[in-house]
Write an enzyme that holds these catalytic residues in place. Structure first.
Site, PDB file in Angstrom:
ATOM      1  N   ASP A   1      -2.227   5.054  12.443  1.00  0.00           N
ATOM      2  CA  ASP A   1      -1.510   5.018  11.245  1.00  0.00           C
ATOM      3  C   ASP A   1      -0.354   6.018  11.161  1.00  0.00           C
ATOM      4  O   ASP A   1      -0.250   6.824  10.788  1.00  0.00           O
ATOM      5  CB  ASP A   1      -2.415   5.233   9.934  1.00  0.00           C
ATOM      6  CG  ASP A   1      -1.692   4.786   8.709  1.00  0.00           C
ATOM      7  OD1 ASP A   1      -0.434   4.416   8.613  1.00  0.00           O
ATOM      8  OD2 ASP A   1      -2.389   4.872   7.580  1.00  0.00           O
TER       9      ASP A   1
ATOM     10  N   SER B   1       0.832  -1.059   0.050  1.00  0.00           N
ATOM     11  CA  SER B   1      -0.026  -0.130  -0.001  1.00  0.00           C
ATOM     12  C   SER B   1       0.839   1.172  -0.117  1.00  0.00           C
ATOM     13  O   SER B   1       0.398   2.449  -0.413  1.00  0.00           O
ATOM     14  CB  SER B   1      -1.065   0.063   1.173  1.00  0.00           C
ATOM     15  OG  SER B   1      -0.446  -0.240   2.411  1.00  0.00           O
TER      16      SER B   1
ATOM     17  N   HIS C   1       1.801   4.955   6.753  1.00  0.00           N
ATOM     18  CA  HIS C   1       1.358   5.463   5.481  1.00  0.00           C
ATOM     19  C   HIS C   1       1.471   7.010   5.615  1.00  0.00           C
ATOM     20  O   HIS C   1       1.932   7.392   6.859  1.00  0.00           O
ATOM     21  CB  HIS C   1      -0.051   5.281   4.949  1.00  0.00           C
ATOM     22  CG  HIS C   1      -0.428   3.849   4.748  1.00  0.00           C
ATOM     23  ND1 HIS C   1      -0.868   2.967   5.812  1.00  0.00           N
ATOM     24  CD2 HIS C   1      -0.028   2.753   3.637  1.00  0.00           C
ATOM     25  CE1 HIS C   1      -1.034   1.722   5.167  1.00  0.00           C
ATOM     26  NE2 HIS C   1      -0.336   1.607   4.134  1.00  0.00           N
TER      27      HIS C   1
END
Length: 442
Positions: A402, A158, A405
């Protein structure tokens, strides 16, 4: 009276005792150095020394900008002056960002930090400044001209998709693509810029090698078999049809898996299987990149392909791991002296660099170009650039932060500034083909 033999033996005993404790202390200090976190500035110095000849793009003048510089080889050393665009620091950039979350482009909700209420925006107001030269602002039209008629594929997890989304948003100021994906699985999305006959593809392959789930729980990411000497068909089947590859992998290698080579179990990582040797994260990581690189070297028709290795992207969890309440609350970049950095980042980075050095040598013999897109140095300094808890609506009540990312817009856009710089260096030899419309269904 003692004999000479007794005196000699006694002297050796005294010498041993006098040296034993200093040697023991030295061993302990050395061990602590390798296992305790390092100050970022000292670790980066170590990184510079160990990868001195592995980082691309030297320039001839401190006043020249990357888009007008020249280099004969991405690992060459200019005889007049060295300038490494990957060594530098973050400086304020009040004019930023290049785009907003209202731009006509696809930003994954998990990276759309402003949409979900992030209260600060300073993380978008920094720009990477190489130590001894300038990095030209991203020019969307220039990028599209360089890749006219070509296909560029982001291969990885990702975070590879994170970079792809950044590129689509950066290019939105010049052109909007058509979604030509042949599957509803967004992990295999394809965009076509019709005016430039340029295609961007995302090819999901978090381990780069073939994987298989096992056990009664089905697709459980903690029950994986990794065939470390077999490339994942999700991208390997496309090698003949893509002109520019950007290969990356990172966080998935921290999970448990059983490793296979030549169809036989060779070990496991973080598993409780009996009678199977346990190997480190770096072993699986090294083998995955080695296999990926061998896949390119085995091609019969190179078509002047260009393969970028995008280096490790660090997470920035503080006050706990991702599942132990860790978060990334900071709102500005680190200074090099501020952070305690885990040594595993250097280990994984150097694993990539070592494999890259080897494949680059082999590639040069066959006319296949490998280049190092070194994003690690810049990103270890950006704990402020992650979504943290702003990757979802507050009412969703998700507790995990998170810190892996990157927000869009945000520091990840710099990866594509680096990419543009490097593509310019390759301009004389860039060629193109289209990607086949047979993306693999997951």
């Amino acid at each position: 009276m003692k004999s000479k033999v007794e005196l000699l033996a006694g002297g050796k005993d005294i010498l041993f005792k006098s040296l034993f404790f200093p040697i023991l202390v030295l061993i302990l200090i050395t061990s602590l150095y390798f296992y305790l976190p390092h100050n970022l500035s000292s670790l980066m110095s170590d990184l510079d020394m160990r990868s001195n000849d592995s980082v691309p793009l030297n320039m001839k003048s401190t006043t020249a900008t990357p888009l007008h510089a020249s280099s004969n080889d991405s690992l060459s050393v200019s005889s007049e002056h060295k300038c490494n665009i990957f060594q530098g620091d973050w400086i304020p950039f009040p004019e930023g960002p290049y785009y907003t979350n209202e731009t006509i482009c696809v930003i994954d909700d998990r990276q759309n930090c402003m949409k979900f209420g992030r209260p600060d925006s300073n993380f978008m107001k920094w720009r990477w400044k190489p130590s001894e030269c300038e990095l030209t602002l991203f020019d969307a039209k220039r990028f599209l001209e360089l890749v006219r008629g070509k296909t560029l594929a982001f291969v990885g997890d990702s975070l590879a998709r994170n970079q792809m989304q950044s590129l689509v948003c950066l290019l939105a100021s010049a052109a909007n693509p058509v979604d030509v994906s042949t599957t509803t699985d967004t992990r295999f999305r394809r965009w076509l810029y019709t005016e430039y006959n340029f295609t961007i593809a995302a090819l999901w392959s978090p381990h780069l090698v073939r994987t298989q789930y096992y056990g009664p729980e089905g697709n459980n990411a903690n029950n994986l078999k990794l065939y470390l000497d077999e490339a994942d068909e999700a991208w390997a089947e496309q090698t003949e049809n893509v002109d520019i590859f950007i290969i990356s992998a990172s966080q998935w290698f921290f999970r448990p898996f059983i490793g296979y080579e030549r169809g036989q179990i060779v070990g496991c990582h973080m598993c409780s299987e009996r009678n199977i040797r346990n190997f480190s994260t770096c072993y699986g990581y090294r083998m995955a990149f080695r296999t990926a690189f061998k896949t390119f070297l085995s091609l019969k028709n190179y078509n002047n392909k260009l393969v970028f290795l995008r280096t490790f992207s660090p997470a920035h969890f503080e006050n706990g791991d991702w599942d132990k309440g860790g978060s990334c609350e900071r709102t500005k970049p680190f200074k090099k002296q501020e952070m305690q950095l885990e040594k595993y980042i250097l280990d994984l980075y150097m694993t990539q660099v070592d494999e890259f050095k080897e494949v680059k040598k082999e590639g040069e013999k066959k006319g296949l170009r490998f280049r190092l897109l070194d994003t690690t140095r810049a990103m270890v300094l950006r704990p402020d650039g992650h979504p943290n808890h702003y990757g979802h609506w507050p009412q969703e009540n998700k507790t995990l932060a998170d810190c892996v990312h990157w927000c869009l817009p945000g520091p990840v856009d710099t990866w594509n500034e680096f990419l543009l710089h490097m593509l310019h260096m390759e301009e004389p030899t860039l060629t193109g083909k289209k990607l086949k419309k047979n993306d693999r269904e997951n």
